[in-house]
Motif scaffolding. Structure first.
Motif, PDB file in Angstrom:
ATOM      1  N   CYS A 175       2.865  -5.083 -13.643  1.00 47.49           N
ATOM      2  CA  CYS A 175       2.567  -5.144 -12.212  1.00 47.49           C
ATOM      3  C   CYS A 175       2.646  -3.765 -11.570  1.00 47.49           C
ATOM      4  CB  CYS A 175       3.531  -6.106 -11.513  1.00 47.49           C
ATOM      5  SG  CYS A 175       3.282  -7.852 -11.946  1.00 47.49           S
ATOM      6  N   ALA A 232      -0.454  -2.027  -9.796  1.00 43.23           N
ATOM      7  CA  ALA A 232      -0.306  -1.732  -8.374  1.00 43.23           C
ATOM      8  C   ALA A 232      -0.668  -0.279  -8.067  1.00 43.23           C
ATOM      9  CB  ALA A 232       1.126  -2.021  -7.928  1.00 43.23           C
ATOM     10  N   HIS A 233      -0.517   0.596  -9.060  1.00 41.85           N
ATOM     11  CA  HIS A 233      -0.886   1.997  -8.898  1.00 41.85           C
ATOM     12  C   HIS A 233      -2.361   2.250  -9.218  1.00 41.85           C
ATOM     13  CE1 HIS A 233       2.952   3.975  -8.097  1.00 41.85           C
ATOM     14  NE2 HIS A 233       3.533   3.328  -9.103  1.00 41.85           N
ATOM     15  N   SER A 279       7.743   4.761  -8.510  1.00 43.77           N
ATOM     16  CA  SER A 279       8.162   3.394  -8.809  1.00 43.77           C
ATOM     17  C   SER A 279       9.012   3.395 -10.063  1.00 43.77           C
ATOM     18  CB  SER A 279       6.951   2.462  -8.991  1.00 43.77           C
ATOM     19  OG  SER A 279       6.148   2.880 -10.086  1.00 43.77           O
ATOM     20  N   GLU A 329       4.265  -0.787   0.456  1.00 40.13           N
ATOM     21  CA  GLU A 329       2.853  -1.017   0.132  1.00 40.13           C
ATOM     22  C   GLU A 329       2.673  -1.341  -1.338  1.00 40.13           C
ATOM     23  OE1 GLU A 329       4.077   1.620   1.739  1.00 40.13           O
ATOM     24  OE2 GLU A 329       3.327   1.266   3.781  1.00 40.13           O
ATOM     25  N   LEU A 330       3.348  -0.607  -2.209  1.00 36.24           N
ATOM     26  CA  LEU A 330       3.216  -0.855  -3.640  1.00 36.24           C
ATOM     27  C   LEU A 330       3.756  -2.231  -4.003  1.00 36.24           C
ATOM     28  CD1 LEU A 330       3.078   1.201  -6.583  1.00 36.24           C
ATOM     29  CD2 LEU A 330       5.176  -0.132  -6.621  1.00 36.24           C
ATOM     30  N   ARG A 353       1.349  -4.992  -3.130  1.00 35.30           N
ATOM     31  CA  ARG A 353       0.284  -5.130  -4.127  1.00 35.30           C
ATOM     32  C   ARG A 353       0.822  -5.798  -5.391  1.00 35.30           C
ATOM     33  NH1 ARG A 353      -0.858   0.154  -2.220  1.00 35.30           N
ATOM     34  NH2 ARG A 353       0.039   1.141  -4.076  1.00 35.30           N
ATOM     35  N   ALA A 354       2.021  -5.391  -5.804  1.00 33.99           N
ATOM     36  CA  ALA A 354       2.612  -5.961  -7.012  1.00 33.99           C
ATOM     37  C   ALA A 354       2.886  -7.457  -6.854  1.00 33.99           C
ATOM     38  CB  ALA A 354       3.901  -5.232  -7.361  1.00 33.99           C
ATOM     39  N   ARG A 355       3.238  -7.882  -5.649  1.00 33.94           N
ATOM     40  CA  ARG A 355       3.509  -9.314  -5.430  1.00 33.94           C
ATOM     41  C   ARG A 355       2.261 -10.150  -5.715  1.00 33.94           C
ATOM     42  NH1 ARG A 355       7.602 -11.741  -2.878  1.00 33.94           N
ATOM     43  NH2 ARG A 355       8.298  -9.745  -1.990  1.00 33.94           N
ATOM     44  N   ARG A 356       1.111  -9.654  -5.292  1.00 34.62           N
ATOM     45  CA  ARG A 356      -0.146 -10.366  -5.555  1.00 34.62           C
ATOM     46  C   ARG A 356      -0.437 -10.395  -7.057  1.00 34.62           C
ATOM     47  NH1 ARG A 356      -4.908 -11.919  -3.186  1.00 34.62           N
ATOM     48  NH2 ARG A 356      -4.068 -11.486  -1.113  1.00 34.62           N
ATOM     49  N   ILE A 357      -0.202  -9.273  -7.721  1.00 37.49           N
ATOM     50  CA  ILE A 357      -0.447  -9.200  -9.164  1.00 37.49           C
ATOM     51  C   ILE A 357       0.514 -10.114  -9.916  1.00 37.49           C
ATOM     52  CG2 ILE A 357      -0.440  -7.658 -11.163  1.00 37.49           C
ATOM     53  CD1 ILE A 357      -1.115  -5.403  -9.026  1.00 37.49           C
ATOM     54  N   ARG A 358       1.782 -10.134  -9.482  1.00 35.47           N
ATOM     55  CA  ARG A 358       2.759 -11.035 -10.121  1.00 35.47           C
ATOM     56  C   ARG A 358       2.300 -12.480 -10.016  1.00 35.47           C
ATOM     57  NH1 ARG A 358       8.721 -12.294  -7.693  1.00 35.47           N
ATOM     58  NH2 ARG A 358       7.349 -13.368  -6.203  1.00 35.47           N
TER      59      ARG A 358
END
Length: 363
Positions: free
Chosen positions: A71, A75-76, A204, A226-227, A230-235
């Motif tokens: 993630c 996210a990056h 990170s 912000e990162l 984005r990671a929450r959506r990917i998770r």
């Protein structure tokens, strides 16, 4: 008592730890909610705690370190981007190629030296120009510890400074970050202050709770608001969003409260093991840092040695060389049994003198 009836000495990894009775009690007592809705108070407390420890704005609890790194990379980076990484790094070699397979993010692996470092010259040369022929270089990934070895601050600083100068973000696979911090804390310095010194160099960081810290499950990705958004959506896409995850978060919180400074005990046991093995003809210690000992076995006898150890109810791994990992479920008696079993395999009675003429025990 037959060898197979002896207590198990499991040196395969620090992931094999079991929750202590106190940790189990903390899990049972945890206040719970639904983390997908963001209302599990124990998860929220853990995320706030680890973000503060690492000096980041936010954190996200994950089932595993592999998912946390995955993630973080996604996210990056976007599809068609690439990340620079060591050829033997966990994020490249041992995570199933997830960033490439599921995220369309290309790894650019570089050669590492015996201590896990990529040369700064190689890193600089691997950064691609902004040209449609090339993947867009977006991220530098480093790892601390690497195979148990510490990454020196001057190297981490130089590498991350180079990345920033060239417009890259930086990510640290800190699966054993707390081992690194405990091993490198200056006299009088607080261990958590040392953690923040290391993580302050990166945009990170992924932190594992289920290795030396002894929680049963879980890692966290830490970074900017912000990162982490984005990671929450990917998770979620990766299936990592959990519901009443406070049961697991409570174990991680307990580990942060009670299992950080005791990592020094694991390091001392690894040193004890390395010292014992170093006096045995037929086996040579390749590296022994923090809680991981690597050894090489003469000839092709490593598989037979692993079988011999297993018959003595002692477990180790031989995937990347003979590897022994100490943790909170291993004690000095277990280490001494391991040394004695290795010595017996090579037909060398206890007390045999090593090459320096010094007696080989105690361990």
């Amino acid at each position: 008592m037959s060898p197979s009836q002896q207590p198990l000495v499991d040196l395969r990894s620090d992931t094999v730890t079991r929750p202590t009775p106190a940790m189990r009690a903390a899990m049972i007592a945890a206040e719970l909610g639904d983390d997908v809705f963001g209302d599990d108070p124990t998860v929220n407390a853990l995320q706030a705690r680890i973000a503060a420890i690492t000096g980041k704005q936010a954190a996200l609890f994950m089932p595993s370190g592999t998912q946390s790194n995955f993630c973080g990379i996604l996210a990056h980076c976007g599809r068609g981007d690439e990340y620079i990484v060591g050829q033997l790094a966990h994020t490249y070699r041992y995570e199933g190629g997830g960033a490439a397979v599921m995220g369309g993010v290309q790894p650019q692996p570089l050669v590492q030296d015996a201590t896990g470092r990529m040369s700064l010259t190689d890193i600089a040369a691997a950064i691609k120009p902004d040209d449609p022929h090339f993947a867009r270089t977006r991220l530098l990934c480093l790892e601390n510890t690497w195979n148990g070895q510490l990454m020196p601050d001057d190297y981490l600083r130089a590498a991350t400074d180079l990345a920033r100068e060239r417009g890259l973000a930086t990510h640290l696979d800190g699966a054993r970050l707390f081992n690194a911090a405990v091993a490198s804390t200056a006299p009088g310095q607080d261990v958590l202050e040392r953690v923040a010194q290391i993580t302050g160099l990166f945009d990170s960081v992924s932190v594992c709770f289920s290795k030396g810290l002894g929680a049963p499950i879980g890692s966290a990705l830490c970074g900017s608001h912000e990162l982490i958004a984005r990671a929450r959506r990917i998770r979620k896409m990766a299936g990592g969003a959990m519901r009443q995850a406070g049961l697991l978060a409570a174990a991680a919180l307990h580990a942060l409260d009670h299992h950080v400074e005791r990592l020094a005990d694991d390091h001392a046991l690894a040193e004890r093991l390395a010292k014992g093995l170093s006096g045995i003809e037929g086996i040579s210690v390749r590296s022994a840092a923090t809680n991981i000992v690597f050894a090489d076995v003469a000839g092709d006898r490593a598989p037979a040695l692993l079988e011999h150890l297993q018959a003595q109810n002692i477990l180790a791994t031989g995937l990347i060389g003979l590897r022994f990992v100490t943790h909170l479920d291993v004690d000095a008696a277990g280490i001494d049994r391991t040394v004695a079993a290795v010595r017996a395999f090579f037909g060398q009675p206890e007390g045999l003198k090593d090459a320096t003429g010094a007696a080989s025990g105690p361990y």
